[in-house]
Each structure stands twice: as structure tokens, then as C-alpha cells.
Design an enzyme around this catalytic site. Structure first.
Site, mmCIF file in Angstrom:
data_model
loop_
_atom_site.group_PDB
_atom_site.id
_atom_site.type_symbol
_atom_site.label_atom_id
_atom_site.label_comp_id
_atom_site.label_asym_id
_atom_site.label_seq_id
_atom_site.Cartn_x
_atom_site.Cartn_y
_atom_site.Cartn_z
ATOM 1 C CE LYS A 60 4.251 38.734 22.812
ATOM 2 N NZ LYS A 60 4.575 38.184 24.145
ATOM 3 C CB ALA A 76 10.299 39.725 26.090
ATOM 4 C CG ASP A 77 6.204 34.753 23.956
ATOM 5 O OD1 ASP A 77 5.169 35.422 24.170
ATOM 6 O OD2 ASP A 77 6.209 33.510 23.931
ATOM 7 C CD GLN A 78 8.473 32.665 31.207
ATOM 8 O OE1 GLN A 78 7.433 32.983 31.767
ATOM 9 N NE2 GLN A 78 9.641 32.689 31.810
#
Length: 200
Positions: A60, A76-78
Site C-alpha cells: 500500500k 497499514a494492514d490488519q
């Protein structure tokens, strides 16, 4: 001396609000990333949810960095993992209901990762995780919860917002609150202060 430009490579209202409440101004620029493809590749390669979260966060940031020369770009990622299964943001309320029934009475793990890139160079990253145990709530409660929360359940990978009515779904929570919301905020703020963003 002016602060370096900060860009959040995300369309997440929650992450943007976290930074804003912490006194950090950021431009939002949502990247086009095929998350399903990255996750499918991760499953095929047998890698962990942590590795996939990191790969997505960096992807990203890298997609956005070329549009903002000289800027610090935060990707960011989750990921949500329960008993070896990965869960995604539900497509609709019916999917959210099914997902919450799958998670009911079980402990799942949320993995949040942030990566900072400038001009294509990865400068920093942080991975953190939390463990959350849902109580064995009734289907009547679940239906009431979904009716009250509405489409907000579609904005998080777990179909809940712990900072609101979603807290009623849980028996036990272990981990950093900001990580659960989707961003390892305190380590990120520390990095940003060193690089001239935020207060010393």
C-alpha cells in the site's frame, strides 16, 4: 523548518481518526491493491498472517509513495486469524452475522502492521498483535447488536468496533487498544517524532 509531509496510504476512517486525535496531520490517499490476491498467495506459500499483514502494508505504501515525492508514507494492514482461518471484512450484514457466529466463544488474534516508506525506500515497520476472546452471546443479542450498529460492521475485519457497542461481544481482551483498532500507534508516533512529525 517545516515538517515533512505525511501521507496515510489508506481509506480507513479509523486509522485517520487515530492520527488526528494524536495531533498528527496526514493526507489520505487510498491505494488500489488486490488484497485477495496477496492473501491467496500467502495461503499458497504457507506464510503467517503476520507476514501477509506486513506485505500488504508495504505494498500500500509503495503504491502511493511515487505520487508524493519526499513524503513519509504510512501503509497499514490488519489480519484476523482464528484457529488457522483468516477472516476478511464482511461484504454485507449477513456475512457479518455469520462471521460473528463463527468467532463466538472463541479466541482470535488480530495482527496490525504499519510500514513507512519514503521515495520507495522502506524506512521502518512494526508488527503487533492482540488476543481477543468473544463471549458465548445469544443470537438474539447478536441480532440486536447488528440492528443498532448497522453498516459500521462492514468497516472492520472483525465486524465489530471495540471502542463502541462491540465491547459487549467480548469476554477477554489481551493487547494494545490501538493495535486492535488497526494501527500500532505508539511505536509509529515514536518513529514520526524522530523524523520531525509530531511533538518532541
Amino acid at each position: 523548518m517545516s515538517q515533512p509531509l505525511l501521507v496515510l496510504a489508506s481509506g480507513s476512517r479509523t486509522r485517520a481518526a487515530m492520527l488526528e486525535r494524536a495531533g498528527i496531520s496526514a493526507i489520505l490517499d487510498k491505494p488500489l491493491v488486490d488484497e485477495d490476491e496477496v492473501k491467496a498467495a500467502g495461503r499458497a506459500e504457507g506464510v503467517s498472517a503476520d507476514i501477509v499483514a506486513e506485505a500488504l502494508a508495504e505494498l500500500k505504501a509503495q503504491r502511493i509513495t511515487r505520487r508524493h515525492p519526499g513524503a513519509l508514507v504510512v501503509g497499514a494492514d490488519q489480519m484476523l486469524e482464528c484457529e488457522g482461518r483468516w477472516f476478511d471484512k464482511p461484504a454485507d450484514r449477513a456475512a457479518a452475522r455469520a462471521q460473528l457466529l463463527d468467532l463466538r466463544g472463541r479466541t482470535h488474534r488480530l495482527v496490525s502492521c504499519a510500514v513507512v516508506v519514503r521515495d520507495g525506500e522502506r524506512m521502518w515497520h512494526q508488527i503487533d498483535s492482540a488476543r481477543l476472546t468473544m463471549r458465548n452471546f445469544s443470537e438474539a443479542f447478536l441480532d440486536e447488536y447488528l440492528a443498532r450498529v448497522g453498516d459500521d460492521v462492514l468497516h472492520s475485519v472483525g465486524a465489530y468496533q471495540l471502542e463502541g457497542l462491540g465491547a459487549q461481544l467480548f469476554h477477554r481482551v489481551e493487547g494494545d487498544f490501538f493495535t486492535i483498532l488497526g494501527l500500532p500507534l505508539l511505536p509509529l508516533l515514536g518513529f514520526l517524532r524522530v523524523h520531525g512529525v509530531g511533538r518532541e
